[in-house]
Enzyme design. Structure first.
Site, PDB file in Angstrom:
ATOM      1  N   CYS A 299     108.086  77.805 -23.600  1.00 34.13           N
ATOM      2  CA  CYS A 299     107.574  77.915 -22.228  1.00 34.13           C
ATOM      3  C   CYS A 299     108.583  78.749 -21.458  1.00 34.13           C
ATOM      4  O   CYS A 299     109.675  78.268 -21.142  1.00 34.13           O
ATOM      5  CB  CYS A 299     107.410  76.547 -21.573  1.00 34.13           C
ATOM      6  N   CYS A 302     109.284  77.518 -17.508  1.00 31.92           N
ATOM      7  CA  CYS A 302     110.136  76.348 -17.262  1.00 31.92           C
ATOM      8  C   CYS A 302     110.478  75.728 -18.613  1.00 31.92           C
ATOM      9  O   CYS A 302     111.289  76.259 -19.343  1.00 31.92           O
ATOM     10  CB  CYS A 302     109.464  75.366 -16.310  1.00 31.92           C
ATOM     11  N   SER A 303     109.832  74.627 -18.962  1.00 34.89           N
ATOM     12  CA  SER A 303     110.060  74.033 -20.290  1.00 34.89           C
ATOM     13  C   SER A 303     108.913  73.091 -20.622  1.00 34.89           C
ATOM     14  O   SER A 303     109.132  71.981 -21.099  1.00 34.89           O
ATOM     15  CB  SER A 303     111.393  73.292 -20.338  1.00 34.89           C
ATOM     16  N   CYS A 304     107.674  73.531 -20.349  1.00 32.86           N
ATOM     17  CA  CYS A 304     106.503  72.705 -20.638  1.00 32.86           C
ATOM     18  C   CYS A 304     106.511  72.293 -22.108  1.00 32.86           C
ATOM     19  O   CYS A 304     106.772  73.107 -22.997  1.00 32.86           O
ATOM     20  CB  CYS A 304     105.231  73.476 -20.311  1.00 32.86           C
TER      21      CYS A 304
END
Length: 396
Positions: A299, A302-304
């Site tokens: 991702c 962000c950091s999905c």
């Protein structure tokens, strides 16, 4: 459930119109008008490297509340969401050893898409994925958004993060690989430490997050114990995640495997697994490794990450280094940082989870496991194999 009711985060939205695009349609990603939107620091759900890029609709994902409105507390209409496939070599012509068939799949909302013939020959965007160059001031925001930031303060770190590997300081040169390099075969802890080391000092966003938590505690919105309990619960998921059960069942039951690939959320429910994240109505999507295709999850915004089936995400997954190289130089990333060499004849498909889908890789079943029970097979499945940075192996 999470500390905040999901319904409060995702209020009912107006219904979306019929999808404008279908599977197989060629589409173009619109440019961002920086002059019109910069002042508001928009919550963009399109990575900057896609501005002006052309791709093909791979999947129509359904309609979801528009996150760019929800971010500002505004009434949100539902928007049709598409998974669009881009040729990686076209996105990053200077970006490493792309092979024919290497792609980047990204979730893009309908408002960001147009038919190529309807998009006039636009000027080169501030951040051009084709030229790989940065146009001074405007590029700072483009880089920051692509790296997960939202303003010019994040630009310096992000600009270095997107730069060619040769411009970075490492304990070895990434642009030569005919030598024994320091961590190609390092342990997982060493690989994670190497990625985190490149993050640098504490960021303004980290300080802001800490201040926000302190304010919520001071005002009695949440207690430290409630936070600790929630983190503990999530951490327990990472020790006994549900993902390996899904993979093991798919390995022994071909009907379940087909259902998992078609509708992973419903298939997971067959095993009593809740696939949606607790704080948002995410949709689990499973992608399958084959003899001809290897999948990698990332991702870049962000950091999905599918917390509900994989538990807490590893630190390196959230690092800017991983997020940058996963889309730009994924073959080199897998080889140099994780010791996983993808053969030239295997297409590498990167999935950039930018919106409402959460992904899980269905790895290939190792040879020599015929007749094994589901429980025994599940022990071969690790978090990293379901992200795509490793493959299951039989030890001994």
């Amino acid at each position: 459930s999470g500390l905040v009711d999901a319904a409060a985060l995702w209020p009912p939205a107006e219904a979306a119109s019929e999808p404008l695009f279908a599977v197989g349609d060629a589409v173009a990603v619109r440019e961002e008008h920086l002059a019109a939107s910069r002042w508001r620091k928009p919550h963009l759900r399109v990575p900057g490297y896609l501005f002006g890029a052309r791709g093909v609709v791979e999947r129509v994902c359904g309609a979801f509340p528009d996150p760019e409105a929800l971010a500002f507390g505004e009434p949100a209409t539902s928007q049709n969401l598409y998974r669009v496939r881009f040729d990686r070599a076209a996105l990053w012509p200077e970006g490493g050893s792309a092979r024919t068939g290497d792609t980047v799949d990204v979730e893009v909302y309908e408002s960001w898409l147009a038919r190529p013939e309807d998009v006039a020959a636009a000027p080169v965007p501030a951040f051009s994925p084709r030229s790989g160059e940065v146009a001074a001031a405007a590029a700072t925001n483009a880089f920051a958004r692509a790296a997960g930031g939202t303003d010019a303060n994040a630009g310096t770190d992000a600009e270095a993060f997107w730069a060619d590997d040769a411009s970075k300081t490492h304990d070895h040169a990434h642009h030569t690989h005919d030598h024994a390099h320091a961590h190609a075969h390092a342990s997982r802890e060493e690989a994670e430490a190497a990625a985190i080391a490149e993050e640098g000092p504490e960021t303004p966003a980290r300080r802001l997050a800490d201040a926000l938590v302190a304010a919520l505690v001071d005002r009695g919105v949440v207690t430290r114990d409630e936070l600790r309990t929630t983190v503990e619960k999530l951490d327990s998921l990472s020790r006994e995640p549900a993902g390996p059960r899904l993979v093991a069942r798919a390995w022994v039951d071909d009907g379940f495997r087909r259902r998992l690939l078609t509708d992973a959320t419903s298939a997971a429910a067959e095993l009593g697994i809740v696939a949606a994240n607790s704080t948002a109505p995410t949709v689990l999507t499973v992608v399958e490794n084959t003899a001809d295709i290897h999948n990698l999850l990332v991702c870049t915004l962000c950091s999905c990450y599918p917390l509900s089936v994989l538990g807490l995400s590893p630190p390196w997954y959230k690092s800017r280094v991983f997020r940058a190289r996963a889309v730009r130089r994924p073959r080199e990333l897998l080889r140099d940082e994780f010791g996983l060499a993808i053969p030239d004849h295997v297409a590498l498909r990167v999935h950039d989870s930018t919106a409402d889908l959460r992904y899980l890789v269905l790895p290939r079943r190792p040879a020599g496991t015929e007749g094994w029970s589901e429980e025994r097979l599940a022990k071969l499945v690790t978090r990293d194999t379901m992200i795509g940075v490793a493959e299951p192996t039989v030890v001994g």
